[in-house]
Write an enzyme that holds these catalytic residues in place. Sequence first.
Site, PDB file in Angstrom:
ATOM      1  N   ASP A  13       0.809  -1.224   0.000  1.00 31.10           N
ATOM      2  CA  ASP A  13       0.000   0.000   0.000  1.00 31.10           C
ATOM      3  C   ASP A  13       0.840   1.271   0.000  1.00 31.10           C
ATOM      4  O   ASP A  13       0.433   2.304   0.527  1.00 31.10           O
ATOM      5  CB  ASP A  13      -0.951   0.027   1.214  1.00 31.10           C
ATOM      6  CG  ASP A  13      -1.884  -1.169   1.224  1.00 31.10           C
ATOM      7  OD1 ASP A  13      -2.226  -1.648   0.136  1.00 31.10           O
ATOM      8  OD2 ASP A  13      -2.255  -1.612   2.329  1.00 31.10           O
ATOM      9  N   LYS A  16       1.777   2.292  -5.062  1.00 31.57           N
ATOM     10  CA  LYS A  16       2.315   1.782  -6.337  1.00 31.57           C
ATOM     11  C   LYS A  16       1.372   2.083  -7.505  1.00 31.57           C
ATOM     12  O   LYS A  16       1.804   2.527  -8.568  1.00 31.57           O
ATOM     13  CB  LYS A  16       2.541   0.259  -6.231  1.00 31.57           C
ATOM     14  CG  LYS A  16       3.532  -0.129  -5.135  1.00 31.57           C
ATOM     15  CD  LYS A  16       3.614  -1.634  -4.976  1.00 31.57           C
ATOM     16  CE  LYS A  16       2.378  -2.279  -4.407  1.00 31.57           C
ATOM     17  NZ  LYS A  16       2.095  -1.960  -2.990  1.00 31.57           N
ATOM     18  N   GLY A  40      -4.533  -4.185  -3.761  1.00 37.21           N
ATOM     19  CA  GLY A  40      -5.545  -3.158  -4.035  1.00 37.21           C
ATOM     20  C   GLY A  40      -4.789  -1.907  -4.425  1.00 37.21           C
ATOM     21  O   GLY A  40      -4.132  -1.292  -3.584  1.00 37.21           O
ATOM     22  N   HIS A  41      -4.786  -1.569  -5.691  1.00 40.93           N
ATOM     23  CA  HIS A  41      -4.004  -0.435  -6.193  1.00 40.93           C
ATOM     24  C   HIS A  41      -4.957   0.686  -6.589  1.00 40.93           C
ATOM     25  O   HIS A  41      -5.781   0.524  -7.482  1.00 40.93           O
ATOM     26  CB  HIS A  41      -3.138  -0.872  -7.381  1.00 40.93           C
ATOM     27  CG  HIS A  41      -2.077  -1.861  -6.994  1.00 40.93           C
ATOM     28  ND1 HIS A  41      -1.159  -2.377  -7.866  1.00 40.93           N
ATOM     29  CD2 HIS A  41      -1.794  -2.433  -5.789  1.00 40.93           C
ATOM     30  CE1 HIS A  41      -0.352  -3.216  -7.217  1.00 40.93           C
ATOM     31  NE2 HIS A  41      -0.723  -3.269  -5.963  1.00 40.93           N
ATOM     32  N   GLN A 230       2.021  -5.906  -3.251  1.00 43.79           N
ATOM     33  CA  GLN A 230       2.498  -6.031  -1.875  1.00 43.79           C
ATOM     34  C   GLN A 230       3.791  -5.226  -1.685  1.00 43.79           C
ATOM     35  O   GLN A 230       3.979  -4.253  -2.391  1.00 43.79           O
ATOM     36  CB  GLN A 230       2.692  -7.510  -1.478  1.00 43.79           C
ATOM     37  CG  GLN A 230       1.394  -8.296  -1.356  1.00 43.79           C
ATOM     38  CD  GLN A 230       0.817  -8.788  -2.662  1.00 43.79           C
ATOM     39  OE1 GLN A 230       1.496  -9.437  -3.428  1.00 43.79           O
ATOM     40  NE2 GLN A 230      -0.433  -8.473  -2.931  1.00 43.79           N
TER      41      GLN A 230
END
Length: 429
Positions: A13, A16, A40-41, A230
């Site tokens: 988180d 990225k 989750g981007h 990650q």
Amino acid sequence: MNIDVLLGLQWGDEGKGKIVDVLTPRYDIIARFQGGPNAGHTIIFEGKKFVLHTIPSGIFSDKAKNIVGNGVILDPFIMQKELENLDSYDIPARENLFISRKAHLITPSHRLLDATYEKAKGKDKIGSTLKGIGPAYTDKIARLGLRTGDLHEGGFRGRYDELRDKHLRIVRAHGYKAEDFKFDGLSFFDYEEAWFKALKIFDELQLVNSEYLINKALDEGKKVLAEGAQGSMLDIDFGTYPFVTSSNTICAGVCSGLGVPPQKVGEVFGVFKAYCTRVGSGPFPSELLDENGNLMRETGHEFGSTTGRPRRCGWLDLVALNYSIMLNGVTQLFMMKTDVLSPFSELDVCMAYEIDGKKTDEVPYDMTAGDINPVYTSLKGWNQQIDKLQSMDLAPATLNSYIQYIEKETGIPIKIVSVGPDRKQTLFR
Ligand code: GDP
Ligand code: IMO
Ligand code: MG
């Protein structure tokens, strides 16, 4: 041409997704190389917010090809939802999306196993995202997994049933049954039905031998960016084991996750927050359990993009950061969420760990054993809003000092400073 790599240096988180989106106009191909929908981007532009789990963050460009590489594991149910969401904004995802035939599938019973193992662990749980990541990678390594390319081979349903029945036996052996768990609000068997329906996305998507696609593109001089998921401190080998994810999140994962040889790796962009966060269980030496931690969480909206869980917050940890820089061969640093430190007049930075009365600047073998006390250096904060800053030439001197301090301690230049979640809130140095 070389392949550039962008990856997270902390516990995930880091931001990225935002930076991949910002850099996409400079690339022909964006490729995910590991992880799955545990990621989750978040990408924000023109007042719109998207959270991508499996689809690479280059999908908002109408020119770049987006590749889900062989090292990724993919849940068609989750990917279908991502595609439908992009459809609702008229973003033409399908024609620019290519999936490796060698990417493994996360099946409903992988999610069921993930939930079972976590429940059985009780207070020692990993804090998994419950997306089936560990069990799906386990079956890949055990040579039992199902790949997207298998969908078009005979015998898929038989192999699926065999694997599911084996998983159901494991669930029963733990004293649970499928009915004990829900998946996105659905019972296991309803989820399974929805999962099979979601397999139709593969009729519309292009399944490819992505190792050839990428290597040929590099040979033709095309620019490729590998997008990590990650962070290095969650790496299966080098993270805070066992509180890690089940893939190699470090740069080495690019070679195995895309089929690119090491000498073709070019720039390695290391993304880090100006502080630290972690979601899920596990060691976090510079964690703040006081009002400073709460202030960071509120200011930075530190709630998980995938699970909505509150993220644990703490000061920047240079021991962990330098470890990640070493493991990845980082050539440029990108500092994110710098604006979140605006409320603080003093900033602590963890320079070393004290373990059993001994000081060290190395990450120990077992971060879960005993107490790790962070040794801090205190720096002056900028203590003013910077989210509207247009250029680093106008940055407060205290912010420049913070940046220069990190550059000195890491030996790596900070080339991007992010001061807000929007695409536009990105400053280049
Ligand atoms: P990723 O998994 O590394 O892509 O990061 P996430 O999207 O899970 O989490 C980063 C969060 O911070 C998202 O909500 C972003 O919109 C937000 N974000 C990214 N960069 C910045 C920044 O510079 N400042 C602030 N305030 N938020 C940011
Ligand atoms: P992005 O790509 C933050 C964490 C989970 C848990 C551990 C294992 O958005 O940075 P898993 O579901 O992989 O078995 O969970 O890893 N985790 C993440 N934390 N960001 C992520 O991805 C994460 N993916 C997994 O919270 O502690
Ligand atoms: Mg995330």
